[in-house]
Motif scaffolding. Structure first.
Motif, PDB file in Angstrom:
ATOM      1  N   SER A 228      55.998   1.598 -29.976  1.00  0.00           N
ATOM      2  CA  SER A 228      55.681   1.233 -28.570  1.00  0.00           C
ATOM      3  C   SER A 228      54.992   2.411 -27.645  1.00  0.00           C
ATOM      4  N   SER A 229      54.048   1.949 -26.796  1.00  0.00           N
ATOM      5  CA  SER A 229      53.833   2.954 -25.530  1.00  0.00           C
ATOM      6  C   SER A 229      54.791   3.432 -24.610  1.00  0.00           C
ATOM      7  N   GLU A 230      55.991   2.492 -24.814  1.00  0.00           N
ATOM      8  CA  GLU A 230      57.232   2.567 -23.823  1.00  0.00           C
ATOM      9  C   GLU A 230      58.345   3.603 -24.562  1.00  0.00           C
ATOM     10  N   ARG A 231      57.880   3.927 -26.017  1.00  0.00           N
ATOM     11  CA  ARG A 231      58.803   4.875 -26.611  1.00  0.00           C
ATOM     12  C   ARG A 231      58.887   6.234 -25.860  1.00  0.00           C
ATOM     13  N   VAL A 232      59.929   6.885 -25.504  1.00  0.00           N
ATOM     14  CA  VAL A 232      59.972   8.310 -25.243  1.00  0.00           C
ATOM     15  C   VAL A 232      61.159   8.922 -26.037  1.00  0.00           C
ATOM     16  N   ALA A 233      60.684  10.376 -25.849  1.00  0.00           N
ATOM     17  CA  ALA A 233      61.395  11.381 -26.651  1.00  0.00           C
ATOM     18  C   ALA A 233      62.988  11.197 -25.658  1.00  0.00           C
ATOM     19  N   PRO A 234      64.020  11.224 -26.293  1.00  0.00           N
ATOM     20  CA  PRO A 234      65.455  11.398 -25.860  1.00  0.00           C
ATOM     21  C   PRO A 234      65.641  12.658 -25.273  1.00  0.00           C
ATOM     22  N   ARG A 235      66.188  12.882 -24.033  1.00  0.00           N
ATOM     23  CA  ARG A 235      66.440  14.185 -23.347  1.00  0.00           C
ATOM     24  C   ARG A 235      67.774  14.818 -24.223  1.00  0.00           C
ATOM     25  N   CYS A 236      68.706  14.156 -24.554  1.00  0.00           N
ATOM     26  CA  CYS A 236      70.036  14.570 -25.001  1.00  0.00           C
ATOM     27  C   CYS A 236      69.802  14.518 -26.497  1.00  0.00           C
ATOM     28  N   ARG A 237      70.326  15.682 -26.940  1.00  0.00           N
ATOM     29  CA  ARG A 237      70.314  15.972 -28.445  1.00  0.00           C
ATOM     30  C   ARG A 237      71.436  15.190 -29.161  1.00  0.00           C
ATOM     31  N   HIS A 238      72.495  14.750 -28.427  1.00  0.00           N
ATOM     32  CA  HIS A 238      73.337  14.077 -28.949  1.00  0.00           C
ATOM     33  C   HIS A 238      72.934  12.663 -28.873  1.00  0.00           C
ATOM     34  N   PHE A 239      71.969  12.168 -28.340  1.00  0.00           N
ATOM     35  CA  PHE A 239      71.786  10.582 -28.122  1.00  0.00           C
ATOM     36  C   PHE A 239      71.320  10.073 -29.700  1.00  0.00           C
ATOM     37  N   GLY A 240      72.043   8.832 -29.741  1.00  0.00           N
ATOM     38  CA  GLY A 240      71.996   8.237 -31.064  1.00  0.00           C
ATOM     39  C   GLY A 240      73.221   8.211 -31.700  1.00  0.00           C
ATOM     40  N   VAL A 241      74.207   9.281 -31.428  1.00  0.00           N
ATOM     41  CA  VAL A 241      75.317   9.683 -32.235  1.00  0.00           C
ATOM     42  C   VAL A 241      76.420   9.465 -31.038  1.00  0.00           C
ATOM     43  N   CYS A 242      76.236   9.958 -29.809  1.00  0.00           N
ATOM     44  CA  CYS A 242      77.171   9.591 -28.837  1.00  0.00           C
ATOM     45  C   CYS A 242      77.225   8.237 -28.365  1.00  0.00           C
ATOM     46  N   GLY A 243      78.206   7.336 -27.983  1.00  0.00           N
ATOM     47  CA  GLY A 243      78.190   6.351 -27.493  1.00  0.00           C
ATOM     48  C   GLY A 243      77.959   6.100 -26.066  1.00  0.00           C
ATOM     49  N   GLY A 244      77.850   7.213 -25.305  1.00  0.00           N
ATOM     50  CA  GLY A 244      77.370   7.154 -23.956  1.00  0.00           C
ATOM     51  C   GLY A 244      76.236   6.314 -23.301  1.00  0.00           C
ATOM     52  N   CYS A 245      75.252   6.718 -24.004  1.00  0.00           N
ATOM     53  CA  CYS A 245      73.932   6.106 -23.619  1.00  0.00           C
ATOM     54  C   CYS A 245      73.115   5.224 -24.740  1.00  0.00           C
ATOM     55  N   GLN A 246      72.742   4.311 -24.595  1.00  0.00           N
ATOM     56  CA  GLN A 246      72.058   3.489 -25.465  1.00  0.00           C
ATOM     57  C   GLN A 246      70.400   3.308 -25.442  1.00  0.00           C
ATOM     58  N   GLN A 247      69.770   3.740 -24.418  1.00  0.00           N
ATOM     59  CA  GLN A 247      68.460   3.562 -23.976  1.00  0.00           C
ATOM     60  C   GLN A 247      67.541   4.738 -23.757  1.00  0.00           C
ATOM     61  N   GLN A 248      67.901   5.934 -24.024  1.00  0.00           N
ATOM     62  CA  GLN A 248      67.074   7.054 -23.963  1.00  0.00           C
ATOM     63  C   GLN A 248      65.802   6.929 -24.574  1.00  0.00           C
ATOM     64  N   HIS A 249      65.957   6.206 -25.494  1.00  0.00           N
ATOM     65  CA  HIS A 249      64.471   5.995 -26.220  1.00  0.00           C
ATOM     66  C   HIS A 249      63.430   5.222 -25.660  1.00  0.00           C
ATOM     67  N   ALA A 250      63.615   4.478 -24.530  1.00  0.00           N
ATOM     68  CA  ALA A 250      62.825   3.587 -23.914  1.00  0.00           C
ATOM     69  C   ALA A 250      62.539   4.314 -22.406  1.00  0.00           C
ATOM     70  N   SER A 251      61.378   3.952 -22.164  1.00  0.00           N
ATOM     71  CA  SER A 251      61.182   4.466 -20.553  1.00  0.00           C
ATOM     72  C   SER A 251      61.978   3.761 -19.691  1.00  0.00           C
ATOM     73  N   VAL A 252      62.022   4.282 -18.399  1.00  0.00           N
ATOM     74  CA  VAL A 252      63.005   3.678 -17.394  1.00  0.00           C
ATOM     75  C   VAL A 252      62.296   2.483 -17.001  1.00  0.00           C
ATOM     76  N   GLU A 253      61.044   2.406 -17.106  1.00  0.00           N
ATOM     77  CA  GLU A 253      60.584   1.147 -16.307  1.00  0.00           C
ATOM     78  C   GLU A 253      60.851  -0.034 -17.239  1.00  0.00           C
ATOM     79  N   LEU A 254      60.774   0.301 -18.607  1.00  0.00           N
ATOM     80  CA  LEU A 254      61.215  -0.521 -19.638  1.00  0.00           C
ATOM     81  C   LEU A 254      62.512  -1.092 -19.454  1.00  0.00           C
ATOM     82  N   GLN A 255      63.579  -0.254 -19.480  1.00  0.00           N
ATOM     83  CA  GLN A 255      64.805  -0.548 -19.274  1.00  0.00           C
ATOM     84  C   GLN A 255      65.156  -1.563 -18.224  1.00  0.00           C
ATOM     85  N   GLN A 256      64.471  -0.994 -16.929  1.00  0.00           N
ATOM     86  CA  GLN A 256      64.727  -1.894 -15.859  1.00  0.00           C
ATOM     87  C   GLN A 256      64.205  -3.321 -16.026  1.00  0.00           C
TER      88      GLN A 256
END
Length: 437
Positions: A73-101
């Motif tokens: 998707s053109s809305e796919r972005v690189a997660p800023r956190c190296r723990h994303f995908g393993v840590c349960g704190g965030c679920q959407q760092q791979h999506a643009s903020v606009e898409l999340q909203q």
């Protein structure tokens, strides 16, 4: 040769299919259609085609994981956190903020309307999606095999601890403390008997609450106090769930609508200060507070809305179920010279009609309940017949349920906002203005 059934050799075949994702749910899962039902796919975004493995197949929906993405998707972005995908704190760092909203706004619109006629979301209240968390609770665990202290959040998939070294949603001042704090705690003799540490960024400065499971020796206390002095972090010690020791005798505070509010490190305050400030301002604007108004604030906490309302109204009554928060609200009212506000400690899940404040007349009402919503007081709110009601919600499901009572009583939704209080997560917060027809 005879073969016999063995439970140990049982194999479950997982179906692999190719799908095109057409939506994103509020929790950051892609949504596709398969066999006439919704298929929720972790990590997939709208517009993407992927080969997925079906992991759970229910009567009304199915779950899947991505085996291979065939398009991005053109809305796919690189997660800023190296723990994303393993840590349960965030679920959407791979999506643009606009898409999340947009995804959260669409979900809120669906829940507040009907399938054929969603209720339009009038605005999105948001701020910086990074560095916004002014509070975080980090679990602590001494790993026997490596003989090191782990500090972090739980995994997305299980209870195992993720040993974090960065957290870009934390306020920068708190994120900068992660490594020096880990080093300090690792050097304590009580390192094997630590429960968790909570970091809070107040306007008075950062603070930490350390939960320790056995008494601290003087040497450990000295190391913690030295860390506190070196880093400028106010230290609080918690030997149990009720006690809180402050060696430095510090009283933290923060500003809201120009008021200075003192709080205890264990008191609830909104995690996202910037969105909270906008939320309070919007509530005051929507209620259209006049100098002659009498206002009721239910589930008022320590006065996040109550005290700013009292700056503008003739009188305000705040009702809260936690006695410590009522006491703190009363203290902050006195400290800010607000003499037109009264706080009551009451259980709002019980019959409220017998309480003195419940018989008073109110022009405007604000509700800010917990996730369970406010079913116990909705009928009483209707009986009070306020001109306007603002409902602030951390759970759109209970907001939609409680709204039905107001709509049936002749109120209309005039404004609906999605609060992006927790970017990159599945939390969906909102607020609605109801006006009597």
């Amino acid at each position: 040769m005879a073969q016999f059934y063995s439970a140990k050799r049982r194999v479950t075949t997982r179906q692999i299919i190719t799908v095109t994702v057409n939506d994103l749910d509020p929790f950051g899962q892609g949504v596709a259609r398969h066999n006439g039902k919704a298929l929720f796919i972790a990590g997939a975004l709208p517009g993407e085609q992927a080969e997925v493995t079906v992991t759970e197949d229910k009567r009304n929906f199915a779950q899947a994981v991505v085996k291979r993405r065939l398009s991005d998707s053109s809305e796919r972005v690189a997660p800023r956190c190296r723990h994303f995908g393993v840590c349960g704190g965030c679920q959407q760092q791979h999506a643009s903020v606009e898409l999340q909203q947009q995804a959260k706004s669409r979900a809120l619109a669906r829940m507040m309307g009907t399938r054929d006629a969603p209720r339009e979301v009038d605005e999105i209240i948001a701020d910086n999606p990074w560095g916004y968390r002014r509070r975080a609770r980090l679990s602590l665990n001494f790993h026997l095999k490596s003989q090191t202290l782990q500090m972090g959040f739980r995994k997305a998939s299980d209870k195992e601890l993720v040993n974090i070294h960065q957290c870009p949603v934390l306020a920068p001042q708190l994120e900068a403390l992660l490594e020096p704090l880990r080093q300090c705690l690792s050097e304590l003799k009580a390192v094997r008997r630590l429960g968790h540490v909570e970091l809070v960024l107040a306007d008075s400065g950062p603070l930490m609450v350390l939960r320790h499971l056995s008494p601290l020796e003087n040497g450990d206390r000295q190391k913690l106090e030295q860390f506190s002095q070196t880093t400028g972090v106010a230290l609080f010690l918690a030997p149990d769930s009720e006690t809180l020791e402050a060696p430095g005798n510090v009283a933290p505070w923060y500003h809201s609508d120009g008021l200075r509010l003192s709080f205890s490190p264990r008191d609830f305050i909104q995690v996202n200060d910037a969105v909270n400030q906008q939320m309070v301002a919007r509530a005051i604007d929507w209620l259209d507070i006049q100098p002659t108004d009498r206002v009721l604030d239910l589930f008022c906490g320590m006065g996040n809305f109550t005290l700013p309302l009292a700056k503008r109204a003739a009188s305000v009554v705040g009702v809260e179920g936690v006695a410590a928060l009522v006491a703190k609200g009363e203290y902050n009212a006195r400290h800010n010279s607000l003499k037109n506000v009264t706080f009551f400690h009451e259980n709002l899940e019980e019959d409220v009609t017998r309480h003195p404040w419940a018989a008073l007349g109110f022009d405007k009402i604000l509700l800010d309940p917990a996730r369970a919503g406010a079913p116990g007081v909705m009928q009483h709110v209707i009986n009070l017949a306020p001109q306007r009601v603002v409902y602030v919600s951390c759970n759109p499901t209970t907001l939609a349920r409680d709204s039905e009572a107001l709509l049936s009583a002749g109120y209309q939704i005039r404004r609906l906002a999605m609060l992006d209080m927790f970017p990159h997560t599945g939390h969906l917060e909102s607020m609605a203005l109801f006006e009597r027809i």
